[in-house]
Enzyme design. Sequence first.
Site, PDB file in Angstrom:
ATOM      1  CG  ASP A  81       0.755  -4.542   0.519  1.00 25.95           C
ATOM      2  OD1 ASP A  81      -0.125  -5.181   0.223  1.00 25.95           O
ATOM      3  OD2 ASP A  81       1.585  -3.471   0.299  1.00 25.95           O
ATOM      4  CG  ASP A 107       0.707   2.697   0.996  1.00 28.90           C
ATOM      5  OD1 ASP A 107       1.365   3.376   1.172  1.00 28.90           O
ATOM      6  OD2 ASP A 107       1.142   1.659   0.767  1.00 28.90           O
TER       7      ASP A 107
END
Length: 661
Positions: A304, A314
């Site tokens: 992810d 991220d």
Amino acid sequence: MDLMGTVLGRTPLERLAFNNVVLRTLPVDPSKEPGSRIVKGACFSRVTPQSLDNPQFVAVSEPALSLLGLSADDVLKDRRGPQYLSGSKLMPGSEPAAHCYCGHQFSQFAGQLGDGAACYLGEVESRQQNHDNPCGRWEIQVKGAGKTPYSRQSDGRKVLRSSIREFLCSEAMFALGVPTTRAGSLVTSDTYVTRDVFYSGNPRPERCSVVLRIAPTFIRFGSFEIFHPADDFTGRQGPSVGRHDIRAQLLDYVIDTFYPDIQRSHSDRKERNAAFFKEVAMRTAKLVALWQSVGFCHGVLNTDNMSILGLTIDYGPFGFMDRFDPEFACNGSDRKKRYTYEAQPYVCRWNLVRLAEALGKELPGSQAGAILDDYMPMYEGFYWANMRKKLGLLQREEPEDQELVADLLEIMNNTGSDFTNTFRLLSQVPWPMEGEAEAEEAALERVVGLLMEQGISLEELKVANHPTMEARELSMMLEMSATNPGMFSVMSSKPEVAKQLKKLGRLKELLDTNQKDLTAKQREDWLRWIQRYRRRLARECDKGCDKNTVERLNMERIQTMDSTNPRFILRNYIAQNAIEAAEKGDFSEVQRVLKLLESPYSAQPGVDRPAWLGQGHEGTCGVGGSVGTEVEPNRKDVDTATRCLPYDSKPPSWGREICVT
């Protein structure tokens, strides 16, 4: 006339041209049910960002904002700027939403994840050409704007310390030439949330903060895992399992929008999809090769957190490696060390396997397998090209080059040398020139002295080489070596066991020496390697090269090395200085570090060391600050002098003890 006046009276932020194609193309969850929930049959959910009390700018990035056609002044002079760029107030044309995705976390399928703290605001039409963004739109999102259907047990908020790290590192990576999502602004507020930083039962209030993130898209490998069937191990499944129509829709959108050349070049769908997967694999290999070349560790390299465009995405518990250590793991909660520096290329391949599985029948298995077989050779090609540039080997490739790099890294590991500074110093190694032996010897002495300064002490090396295997397991292995040599031979051939035994052998050597003898050996090792390096440099020039040619090649080597090996990176202690200043209400250190990181290859007198300590904060900056989501506390007093070291220095001992989880 009134309409024209209204348009002219808008600020640049209010005039941003939104064109939110993804929400018109992919299915959006129609439910407005509050709270966390499983979202079926949709790629996005409509959300409402939560406002902040008294939002204010900590810093803005002019280069990142320019992607949207904005200047820093446009944003800073807009009285509603902090509201707009924190999600507290919506800009005209913005349509807030949260993206649904799944993921394999630490190798296990985790089921639905999604944007639990990030909020898509929309897609802004670009006002300038950018070869990295073929669709001509930039997705903007705010991270830390409150709850979404994917927040699970979280409040959807981010605090100042983690937001500073993400903001600074996004822009630092861009300046280093590493593909990345961008950060346009950082806003903090008078809204507080309670966090137990050390999970010690001592929570404290922290200021809610929001980062404006910018990228062509934030779609990731996990976006295709929402169709994952029930997992054999965890029993979890994706929320849209069986919806092959949505998977095809998502795939068509990604290829048509972000890979238009592939879309145009293939009339056969399966061939198109294979070409897409090959391009993603190539971008991923190139990305991780760049990470390795600057000593960057992602920390949470789950599916992810893997961009479908090959971007660094991220920024959680990331870290730049200080002392070179192949087993460096920047995430303190990665107990099994899945995401170490040396493991990153292999983890990325593992994640690509998961993406191939997620594409299912859209990607023929035989083609996926062939592409995956090519991944490591692709990665190695990129990696060795990067390492040759770091050593200034530009004219030819030789088989010896890989051994030269491997031996350099071995010396760095054995001496505990700083990764970034060691490579930066190598451009000072003199090119072998006829008739200049005396000058060259003096230059060599100087370089060796500087390289020796980048290492750590004997006592620190003993700690660094202590086996990480449990004492009981290690004892069993040693007993086996004496009682069952055959079984020991089999067990010791396993990579992890071999690594532990090598450490044990190295530790024994260190226990049997003293600092004086160790220093002499390290000096000899460096001299031997430098002589090999200089012989290799000599072969960059064909026989018969005149002096002018040699000088030109040497100048090119130095320029390439100094523009490839950074002087400044976002070390944990540099971020920590900025965090501690900001938590005291002084944002100047964040702005100062941002300026430093925007030019990581250049000397920057005046901004190359912290300034906030001279502004009434002496003696107040303890090290047990809050980095990422948790920091191991260090309660030792730290004198101000060690906090004021130039930011291109080897990190102080307190800086090496910071642990992010």
